[in-house]
Design an enzyme around this catalytic site. Structure first.
Site, PDB file in Angstrom:
ATOM      1  N   ASP A 150      -3.266  -2.236   1.657  1.00 28.11           N
ATOM      2  CA  ASP A 150      -4.338  -1.997   0.328  1.00 28.11           C
ATOM      3  C   ASP A 150      -3.064  -0.057  -0.200  1.00 28.11           C
ATOM      4  O   ASP A 150      -2.127   0.332   0.161  1.00 28.11           O
ATOM      5  CB  ASP A 150      -5.205  -1.119   0.891  1.00 28.11           C
ATOM      6  CG  ASP A 150      -5.803  -0.724  -0.539  1.00 28.11           C
ATOM      7  OD1 ASP A 150      -5.903  -1.633  -1.702  1.00 28.11           O
ATOM      8  OD2 ASP A 150      -7.519  -0.294  -0.417  1.00 28.11           O
ATOM      9  N   LYS A 174      -2.018  -4.475  -1.987  1.00 31.48           N
ATOM     10  CA  LYS A 174      -3.113  -4.404  -3.230  1.00 31.48           C
ATOM     11  C   LYS A 174      -3.318  -2.864  -3.626  1.00 31.48           C
ATOM     12  O   LYS A 174      -2.806  -2.047  -3.072  1.00 31.48           O
ATOM     13  CB  LYS A 174      -4.653  -4.921  -2.756  1.00 31.48           C
ATOM     14  CG  LYS A 174      -6.209  -4.990  -3.873  1.00 31.48           C
ATOM     15  CD  LYS A 174      -7.071  -5.427  -2.690  1.00 31.48           C
ATOM     16  CE  LYS A 174      -7.840  -4.372  -2.234  1.00 31.48           C
ATOM     17  NZ  LYS A 174      -8.107  -2.606  -3.140  1.00 31.48           N
ATOM     18  N   GLU A 199     -15.491  -5.925  -8.037  1.00 24.94           N
ATOM     19  CA  GLU A 199     -15.354  -5.280  -7.043  1.00 24.94           C
ATOM     20  C   GLU A 199     -16.910  -4.680  -7.373  1.00 24.94           C
ATOM     21  O   GLU A 199     -16.931  -4.221  -8.933  1.00 24.94           O
ATOM     22  CB  GLU A 199     -15.014  -3.892  -6.292  1.00 24.94           C
ATOM     23  CG  GLU A 199     -16.089  -2.960  -5.476  1.00 24.94           C
ATOM     24  CD  GLU A 199     -15.547  -2.432  -4.616  1.00 24.94           C
ATOM     25  OE1 GLU A 199     -13.828  -2.157  -4.125  1.00 24.94           O
ATOM     26  OE2 GLU A 199     -16.340  -1.345  -4.195  1.00 24.94           O
TER      27      GLU A 199
HETATM   28  O1  KIV Z   1     -10.554  -0.120   0.573  1.00 27.49           O
HETATM   29  C1  KIV Z   1     -11.131  -1.068   0.959  1.00 27.49           C
HETATM   30  O2  KIV Z   1     -12.002  -1.549   1.587  1.00 27.49           O
HETATM   31  C2  KIV Z   1     -11.085  -2.002  -0.318  1.00 27.49           C
HETATM   32  C3  KIV Z   1     -12.276  -3.102  -0.356  1.00 27.49           C
HETATM   33  C4  KIV Z   1     -13.935  -2.589  -1.031  1.00 27.49           C
HETATM   34  C5  KIV Z   1     -12.272  -4.210  -1.327  1.00 27.49           C
HETATM   35  O3  KIV Z   1     -10.656  -2.264  -1.300  1.00 27.49           O
END
Ligand code: KIV
Length: 276
Positions: free
Chosen positions: A85, A115, A184
């Protein structure tokens, strides 16, 4: 042993019945468990701010935090597709800075893609990262990094206009080269429409069963916290199981029941009673 999926596998899953499923994970031990399960994708999410660090949101999570956790998850899950992320502040300064951040997560974290959150406005950033050779997953709807702008963790896309904006965002993200998009905290009807009309695999969290795939936070589905959001199903009540085990250990330690014979090391030492 399960076979690690690839970006083309994910792209090909649209409209199929047997599709990959995603869960969050932040450490080696749990990554090994996921790797042994049927789950195909791990998100090393910035939700670690809440689940691992005790923050009340995701904004305090740093690029170094994500890289550190991604590295250890990758070590534990060699057969699972891992998503790193991009945290707040790692892609909102400039396109060059965003590529630099994505490079670090991809190279130092060793994950399979990154992401990032945002709609049409982040399409140029997605395009630049994809052009740099890194697969990108988008994330629209309730985007936790910008809850301050949304006035809290609130369901998004509740009007026709807002739903159209989300669909336009999904299309812009797809056009920019992202290979999947997280939806989401949006009504199921909106998620269904995006899944049907946008040419990109969707991953739902709080977005109904019509999305191509699903993602949940591991601590939520394992029931580690008593409170969970409405959209979470607890598949096990680890909260009770873990506290029960801790309390049993305390009881047996106090009663000198643990460690019993099988849990001790034994040795015959002549004259042990004569130790001074
Ligand atoms: O950081 C995370 O866990 C997320 C999910 C909620 C999709 O972005």
């Amino acid at each position: 042993m399960k076979k690690k999926i690839t970006v083309p596998d994910i792209l090909a899953c649209k409209g199929k019945n047997k599709v990959p499923t995603m869960i969050t994970c932040y450490d080696y031990t749990n990554a090994k468990l996921v790797d042994e399960s049927d789950i195909d994708m791990i998100l090393v999410g910035d939700s670690m701010g809440m689940t691992m660090m005790g923050y009340n949101g995701t904004v305090g999570v740093t690029l170094d935090d994500i890289i550190y956790h991604t590295k250890h998850v990758v070590a534990g899950a060699p057969n699972t597709f891992v998503i790193g992320d991009m945290p707040f502040g790692s892609y909102n300064v400039s396109i060059e800075d965003a590529i630099r951040s994505a490079n670090r997560i991809f190279m130092e974290g060793g994950c399979d893609c990154v992401k990032l959150e945002g709609g049409t406005e982040v399409a140029p950033i997605i395009k630049a990262i994809v052009n740099a050779g890194i697969p990108v997953c988008g994330h629209i709807g309730l985007t936790p990094q910008t809850v301050a702008m949304m006035g809290g963790f609130k369901v998004q896309g509740k009007s026709l206009e807002a739903a159209q904006e989300l669909l336009d965002s999904a299309r812009a993200i797809a056009e920019a080269g992202a290979f999947m998009v997280v939806l989401e905290g949006i009504p199921a009807v909106v998620a269904n429409a995006i899944t049907e009309k946008a040419n990109i695999p969707t991953v739902g969290i709080g977005a109904g069963a019509g999305c191509d795939m699903q993602v949940l936070v591991a601590q939520d589905l394992l029931g580690m916290n008593e409170w969970v959001p409405k959209f979470v199903k607890k598949y096990v009540d680890l909260h009770s199981i873990v506290i029960g085990a801790y309390n049993e250990y305390v009881k047996e330690s106090n009663e000198r029941v643990f460690p019993s014979e099988p849990y001790q090391y034994n040795a015959k030492i002549e004259g042990i009673e004569n130790l001074k």
